[in-house]
Design a protein around this motif. Sequence first.
Motif, PDB file in Angstrom:
ATOM      1  N   GLN A   1       0.852  -1.177   0.000  1.00 18.85           N
ATOM      2  CA  GLN A   1       0.000   0.000   0.000  1.00 18.85           C
ATOM      3  C   GLN A   1       0.896   1.237   0.000  1.00 18.85           C
ATOM      4  O   GLN A   1       1.948   1.239   0.638  1.00 18.85           O
ATOM      5  CB  GLN A   1      -0.845  -0.039   1.276  1.00 18.85           C
ATOM      6  N   ALA A   2       0.484   2.283  -0.717  1.00 21.16           N
ATOM      7  CA  ALA A   2       1.287   3.505  -0.759  1.00 21.16           C
ATOM      8  C   ALA A   2       1.476   4.035   0.658  1.00 21.16           C
ATOM      9  O   ALA A   2       0.527   4.081   1.441  1.00 21.16           O
ATOM     10  CB  ALA A   2       0.610   4.541  -1.623  1.00 21.16           C
ATOM     11  N   ARG A   3       2.702   4.422   0.984  1.00 20.61           N
ATOM     12  CA  ARG A   3       3.005   4.810   2.355  1.00 20.61           C
ATOM     13  C   ARG A   3       2.932   6.306   2.592  1.00 20.61           C
ATOM     14  O   ARG A   3       3.204   6.771   3.693  1.00 20.61           O
ATOM     15  CB  ARG A   3       4.416   4.320   2.716  1.00 20.61           C
ATOM     16  N   SER A   4       2.656   7.070   1.556  1.00 21.22           N
ATOM     17  CA  SER A   4       2.548   8.520   1.756  1.00 21.22           C
ATOM     18  C   SER A   4       1.617   9.053   0.680  1.00 21.22           C
ATOM     19  O   SER A   4       1.307   8.360  -0.302  1.00 21.22           O
ATOM     20  CB  SER A   4       3.915   9.190   1.635  1.00 21.22           C
ATOM     21  N   LYS A   5       1.190  10.280   0.860  1.00 21.31           N
ATOM     22  CA  LYS A   5       0.267  10.849  -0.103  1.00 21.31           C
ATOM     23  C   LYS A   5       0.913  11.032  -1.481  1.00 21.31           C
ATOM     24  O   LYS A   5       0.316  10.669  -2.495  1.00 21.31           O
ATOM     25  CB  LYS A   5      -0.291  12.164   0.426  1.00 21.31           C
ATOM     26  N   PRO A   6       2.142  11.579  -1.539  1.00 28.21           N
ATOM     27  CA  PRO A   6       2.774  11.698  -2.865  1.00 28.21           C
ATOM     28  C   PRO A   6       2.911  10.355  -3.569  1.00 28.21           C
ATOM     29  O   PRO A   6       2.731  10.276  -4.790  1.00 28.21           O
ATOM     30  CB  PRO A   6       4.147  12.300  -2.552  1.00 28.21           C
ATOM     31  N   ALA A   7       3.200   9.307  -2.810  1.00 29.12           N
ATOM     32  CA  ALA A   7       3.325   7.990  -3.439  1.00 29.12           C
ATOM     33  C   ALA A   7       1.973   7.527  -3.959  1.00 29.12           C
ATOM     34  O   ALA A   7       1.880   6.848  -4.985  1.00 29.12           O
ATOM     35  CB  ALA A   7       3.879   6.986  -2.442  1.00 29.12           C
ATOM     36  N   ASN A   8       0.908   7.901  -3.250  1.00 29.07           N
ATOM     37  CA  ASN A   8      -0.425   7.505  -3.680  1.00 29.07           C
ATOM     38  C   ASN A   8      -0.843   8.226  -4.959  1.00 29.07           C
ATOM     39  O   ASN A   8      -1.614   7.699  -5.756  1.00 29.07           O
ATOM     40  CB  ASN A   8      -1.414   7.807  -2.546  1.00 29.07           C
ATOM     41  N   ASP A   9      -0.313   9.454  -5.141  1.00 28.44           N
ATOM     42  CA  ASP A   9      -0.686  10.240  -6.314  1.00 28.44           C
ATOM     43  C   ASP A   9       0.319  10.121  -7.456  1.00 28.44           C
ATOM     44  O   ASP A   9       0.234  10.862  -8.431  1.00 28.44           O
ATOM     45  CB  ASP A   9      -0.801  11.735  -5.941  1.00 28.44           C
ATOM     46  N   ALA A  10       1.278   9.224  -7.331  1.00 30.67           N
ATOM     47  CA  ALA A  10       2.362   9.173  -8.314  1.00 30.67           C
ATOM     48  C   ALA A  10       1.862   8.726  -9.681  1.00 30.67           C
ATOM     49  O   ALA A  10       0.889   7.988  -9.799  1.00 30.67           O
ATOM     50  CB  ALA A  10       3.445   8.218  -7.835  1.00 30.67           C
ATOM     51  N   HIS A  11       2.520   9.259 -10.714  1.00 29.54           N
ATOM     52  CA  HIS A  11       2.204   8.860 -12.088  1.00 29.54           C
ATOM     53  C   HIS A  11       3.468   8.383 -12.774  1.00 29.54           C
ATOM     54  O   HIS A  11       4.566   8.722 -12.371  1.00 29.54           O
ATOM     55  CB  HIS A  11       1.631  10.035 -12.875  1.00 29.54           C
ATOM     56  N   GLU A  12       3.263   7.654 -13.846  1.00 35.14           N
ATOM     57  CA  GLU A  12       4.402   7.169 -14.631  1.00 35.14           C
ATOM     58  C   GLU A  12       5.220   8.347 -15.163  1.00 35.14           C
ATOM     59  O   GLU A  12       4.651   9.394 -15.506  1.00 35.14           O
ATOM     60  CB  GLU A  12       3.873   6.314 -15.784  1.00 35.14           C
ATOM     61  N   VAL A  13       6.542   8.167 -15.213  1.00 34.93           N
ATOM     62  CA  VAL A  13       7.413   9.247 -15.684  1.00 34.93           C
ATOM     63  C   VAL A  13       7.405   9.308 -17.202  1.00 34.93           C
ATOM     64  O   VAL A  13       6.839   8.449 -17.874  1.00 34.93           O
ATOM     65  CB  VAL A  13       8.853   9.037 -15.179  1.00 34.93           C
ATOM     66  N   ARG A  14       8.086  10.332 -17.732  1.00 36.68           N
ATOM     67  CA  ARG A  14       8.117  10.515 -19.191  1.00 36.68           C
ATOM     68  C   ARG A  14       8.824   9.354 -19.877  1.00 36.68           C
ATOM     69  O   ARG A  14       9.745   8.764 -19.320  1.00 36.68           O
ATOM     70  CB  ARG A  14       8.871  11.817 -19.513  1.00 36.68           C
ATOM     71  N   PRO A  15       8.379   9.044 -21.110  1.00 38.79           N
ATOM     72  CA  PRO A  15       8.942   7.868 -21.796  1.00 38.79           C
ATOM     73  C   PRO A  15      10.463   7.899 -21.919  1.00 38.79           C
ATOM     74  O   PRO A  15      11.101   6.853 -21.762  1.00 38.79           O
ATOM     75  CB  PRO A  15       8.288   7.921 -23.174  1.00 38.79           C
ATOM     76  N   THR A  16      11.082   9.074 -22.176  1.00 33.83           N
ATOM     77  CA  THR A  16      12.543   9.065 -22.326  1.00 33.83           C
ATOM     78  C   THR A  16      13.205   8.503 -21.089  1.00 33.83           C
ATOM     79  O   THR A  16      14.237   7.839 -21.176  1.00 33.83           O
ATOM     80  CB  THR A  16      13.082  10.478 -22.577  1.00 33.83           C
ATOM     81  N   MET A  17      12.612   8.757 -19.921  1.00 34.11           N
ATOM     82  CA  MET A  17      13.235   8.275 -18.705  1.00 34.11           C
ATOM     83  C   MET A  17      13.185   6.763 -18.624  1.00 34.11           C
ATOM     84  O   MET A  17      14.176   6.112 -18.332  1.00 34.11           O
ATOM     85  CB  MET A  17      12.562   8.904 -17.485  1.00 34.11           C
ATOM     86  N   TRP A  18      11.984   6.191 -18.890  1.00 35.64           N
ATOM     87  CA  TRP A  18      11.985   4.734 -18.775  1.00 35.64           C
ATOM     88  C   TRP A  18      12.639   4.048 -19.952  1.00 35.64           C
ATOM     89  O   TRP A  18      13.087   2.909 -19.840  1.00 35.64           O
ATOM     90  CB  TRP A  18      10.623   4.156 -18.417  1.00 35.64           C
ATOM     91  N   VAL A  19      12.736   4.744 -21.094  1.00 36.47           N
ATOM     92  CA  VAL A  19      13.494   4.140 -22.196  1.00 36.47           C
ATOM     93  C   VAL A  19      14.963   3.999 -21.797  1.00 36.47           C
ATOM     94  O   VAL A  19      15.585   2.958 -22.005  1.00 36.47           O
ATOM     95  CB  VAL A  19      13.353   4.981 -23.484  1.00 36.47           C
ATOM     96  N   GLY A  20      15.514   5.047 -21.184  1.00 36.90           N
ATOM     97  CA  GLY A  20      16.912   4.985 -20.743  1.00 36.90           C
ATOM     98  C   GLY A  20      17.150   3.850 -19.777  1.00 36.90           C
ATOM     99  O   GLY A  20      18.059   3.035 -19.948  1.00 36.90           O
ATOM    100  N   ALA A  21      16.311   3.784 -18.737  1.00 35.61           N
ATOM    101  CA  ALA A  21      16.500   2.735 -17.737  1.00 35.61           C
ATOM    102  C   ALA A  21      16.160   1.369 -18.315  1.00 35.61           C
ATOM    103  O   ALA A  21      16.829   0.370 -18.033  1.00 35.61           O
ATOM    104  CB  ALA A  21      15.637   3.027 -16.517  1.00 35.61           C
TER     105      ALA A  21
END
Lengths: 668, 316
Positions: free
Chosen positions: A455-475
Amino acid sequence: MKINLLALTSILGMAGAIAGAITTQKLRKWLSSLFGIATCVSGLVAAIEVLHSNHPMIFQSNKILVLSGYSLQLDRFGALFVASGAVVGIASMIFRLGYSGHGLASRTASFVLPLFVMTLLLVPAATNVTTFLFLWEIMAIASLLLVLVDHRKRPEVSNAGQWYGVMTHLGAASILIGFVLLAIYAKSQSFASMEATAHHLPSWVRTSSFFLLLIGFGSKAGLVPLHVWLPKAHPEAPGPVSALMSAAMVNLGLYGVVRVGLGILGGGPTWWWLTVMALGALSAMFGSLHSATSTDLKRLLAYSTTDNIGLMFLGVGAAGLFQSTGHQSLALIALVAALLHMAFHALFKGSLFLSASSLQQATGSRDLDSLGGLLSKMPVTGTIFLIGSLSIAALPPLCGFVSEWLLLQSMLHGLPSSNPSLAIAMPVGVGVLALTGGLTALTFVKAVGIGILGQARSKPANDAHEVRPTMWVGAGLLSAMCFLFGVAPFLVIPSVINSSKELIGTNVANPLVGGWQVGLLGNQGAIEPGLLAFLIVVFVAIIGGLRKLIQAPSVRRAEAWGCGRETQTSRMEYTATSFGEPVVRVFEDVLSPSHNLDASQLSESRYYVEAAHFHTSLDDAFERRLYRQAAAGLRWWGSNARRLPNGSIHRYLMFGMVALVVVLVALG
Amino acid sequence: MHWTLLSRLSISTLQIVGIAVGSPLLLGLMRKIRCRIEGRVGPPIAQPLIEIRKLAKRERIRPEYSSWIFTVAPIVLVATTLILVAITPIFSTGSSWSADLFAVVFLLLIGSVSVALSALDTGTAFGGMGASRAMTVGALAEPALLVALLALSVPAGSSNITTILVRSLYNPEWLVTPERLLALAAFLIVIVAESGRLPVDNPTTHLELTMIHEAMILEYSGIDLALVKLGESMRLVFMLALFGNLFIPWGIATRPGPIYLVIGMLSTAAKVVGLGTLIATVEVGMAKLRLFRVPELMAGAFVLSVLAVVSSLVVR
C-alpha cells in the motif's frame, strides 16, 4: 579517409561541453545530452572494433598536452571498460532528456556533463601518466561539480561534496606518487616502458607503488575503508549522474588496479593478492550489511555498489593469486568472472539508479518508508526496478546469476591445488560470496517489497504517475540488456575472455565452453541460462494455465486480515527499518547501531508517559572510528601548530635557517 | 548406453509426477509419525492431498492493495521447484540437463524471493514480518549451504551433480570421509532451516510472534494457497532427495532401461521416507529456537562446512 574514433570521442565530448555552455536553457539540455550520446556511441564503436580485432587503436597529438603528448591507445582490456561505460552513458543521457532535476539544467552542469562522459570513456585508453592523470582529474572535478548541482536546495549535498572532494584528491595524490615512483625507474612516463622495466625493479619499489596505486584506485572504486564518500556522494548526485558514478566511474578504480597489478607490474607476490582479496571480502560484507539495513533507497544502492566492487576485487585478487602460484587458466577464469561481473553490474546498477531516480522524481522522496504501492501506479518504471533487483540478487535467468556462478566456479577449481594460501582463501571467499548473496537477496526484497509493493506509504506515493517515456526508455535499455545477456551470455563472454587474455597472456588456453552453455571444459560443471529461461517461461505458462482451468480466474479483492481491526492503513505496514532489524540484531557488533529513547512523564505520575521519541541511527563504523578520529587529530595538530608562527621575525628567520640546513643535509 | 532425448524427457516427467504426488504424502507421513510418537492417532497420511483438493475449490481472495506479484508468486514458486525436479538427477542420472549444485541454490532462491515479495505485497505487518525473518534466516543459511556444496564438489573436481554422483559410485571410499560427513551434516541443518522445520520454524504454529513461513502466506486462499503448500512440500522433498542421493548414491539409475528406473524410483523413495522419518522423530523432542538463536545454529553449520573443506585438503 578513416576517422580516428578516439579523436572523434574527444572532439564530440568537448563540442558537447561548449554547446552546453553557450546555448539557451532549453537548448542546452538537449544539445549536451545528444552530444553525450554521440560521444558514447563513438566510444562504443571504437571499443567494439578493438574487441573484435587484434590491434589496439591509437591516437596521439602534441597539441593538447605539449610536454608529454596527449596519447591514447585503446587495447582490448581497456575496451571492455569503454564499452560498458558507453552503454551506461547512452542510457543515462537518454534518461536525462526526461529528467527534470532543476540543478542539472544549469549552465555549469550542461558544460560539465559531456566532459564527464567523455573522460569516463577515455581514461581506459590513456597510455602515459600525464594523459591519464589529466583525464582522471577532469573526471574527478566534473563529477564533483555534478554532485554539487543541488547544493542550494539541500545542505547534505555540500557535506557529501566535501567528503568526495577530499577523498578523490587524496586518491589522486596517491596515484600520482605511485606512478611517479614507477616513472623514475622507467625513465619514461609511458605505460609501455614502465611495463618493460617493471621486472627489474627493486621489490620495495614494486610493492610501494602497487599499494599506493591500490589506495588511490581503491578510493575511486569505493573499497572499504576508503568507501566513506560513496554512500554520501552517489545518493546526492542527480539521477543520471548517480548512475554514471555508481555504474561506470567506480569500474575505473577496478581498471586501475588490474592495469597496474596484472598489466604494468605483471603480477606480484601472493601476499599482494591476498590483501586485495581481503579488502574485497571486507568491502563485500560491509557494503551488503549496510545496504541491508539502509532505508534510503539511493544510499542502499550506493552501499550495494561497494558490495559488488568488493566481489569484483575478490575475483581480481583470486586471479592474481592463481597467477602468482602458476595456475594460468584458473587466473583467466577468475579474471573473466570479475570483469563479467563488472560489465553486468554496470547494467543492473545503472538501471536501478535510473529507475530509483524516476521513483524519486514521481514521489519527491527516496525514503523507502514513504514510497510503496508504486508497481501498479508506475508499471513500467516499477518493472524495470524489479528486473534490476532480481538481476543483482543473482536470480536466473538474469545476468547477475552468470557472473556470480562463474566466480564461484573459479574458487571451487582453485581449491584442489596444494597451495595452503589458496586452501584458506577459497572457502572463505565462497563464504563471503554466499553471505553477501543472501544479504543482497534480502536487501532487494526489501527495496522492491517496501519500495514499490503493498500500500502507498505517503500521499505523494499515492498520487504518483508514470514518468516521461525518455526516462523509462533509458533505464529500460539497461534492464533489457540484463535479460538479454542473462539468457545469452555468449554474446559478451568471448569479448571478456579476449580482454582478460590481454593481461593474463594470449597463449593461455581458453578453459570455458562456448555456445549457450556457460561453464568449464571437461564436464567440470556448466549452466545453461537460456534453457533455464525457456523452462521458466514454459512451466509458468503451464501452471498458470492449469490454475485457470481448475478455477475461474475471478478473484475477489478484499481487505487484508488485520487481526480484527476495522481498517488497514499504510501506517500498519512493515517499514524498511523493521525489515532490516533482524540483520542489525544479528550483526550488532559490526554495525554498532545507536539507540536513543527520550520519554517525558506526566507530572501526576511517573508511570504515565506523556510523549516518547525513539531515535535509532546506523552510522558507518569506519566513518566514526577512523575518519572522524583522524579529522579530530588533524584539527588538534592544526590548532597546536598555530602557536608556532607568533609574529616574531626572529623565529621566522630561524625556521628558514633550519629548513635550509635540513635541505642541505638531505641533499649532501 | 546413451540416453535418447525421449527417454530423458520421460524420466523428467516421471520425476515431476513422482515428486508432485509424493511430497504431500511425505508431509502426511511425517505428521502421522509425529502424532503416533506423541500418542495420538493423527490424520490419515493422504490428508495433505485432500487439503490441496479442498483448497482448489475454495474462493480466491486477494488483498486490496496487492499487485500482480501476489498472483504470480505461487506459480513461480511451483514452476521453479518443478524445473529443479525436472533437471536434476533424482530417479536417474538421465534427467540431468546441466544440473549444477550452485545453480540449484540460485533456482531455489527464486522461489524464496517470490514468496517474500508476495508477502510484502499484501501490505500487512504479518507479511512484512514473515518476509524479513525468512530472508534473514535464508541469508544466514547461504554461506553454510554454499561452502558445504563446495566441499562436496571438491573430490569430484566438479559441481555437476551427475558427475559427483557417478564418480562417487565408482569411488565408494569417498563416501565415509570426514569431509563428506561434515559437509552433509551442514547441508542437513540448512535443509531444515530452508524448509521451515523445527527448530528454526514451526510449520504447525499460528502464533504470530514466532511464525516465519506461515506469516508470509497468511493472505493466500483457494488454489493459490494450495499451490504455495504444494510448492513448499516439493521443495522439502526435492532437497531431501538431493541430500539422499549425495549421501548414499547407490540405487539411482545411471543407465537407461525401465528396470534401473524402477530401482531408482524405489531407492529414492526409500531415502526420502527414511530422512523424513528421521526429521519427524527428532522434531518431537525439540522446541523451537528463539529467532535470535537461529544465527548461532547457522554459524555452527557454517563452521562444519568450513571444517569439511579444510579437512578435505588436509586428509589428502
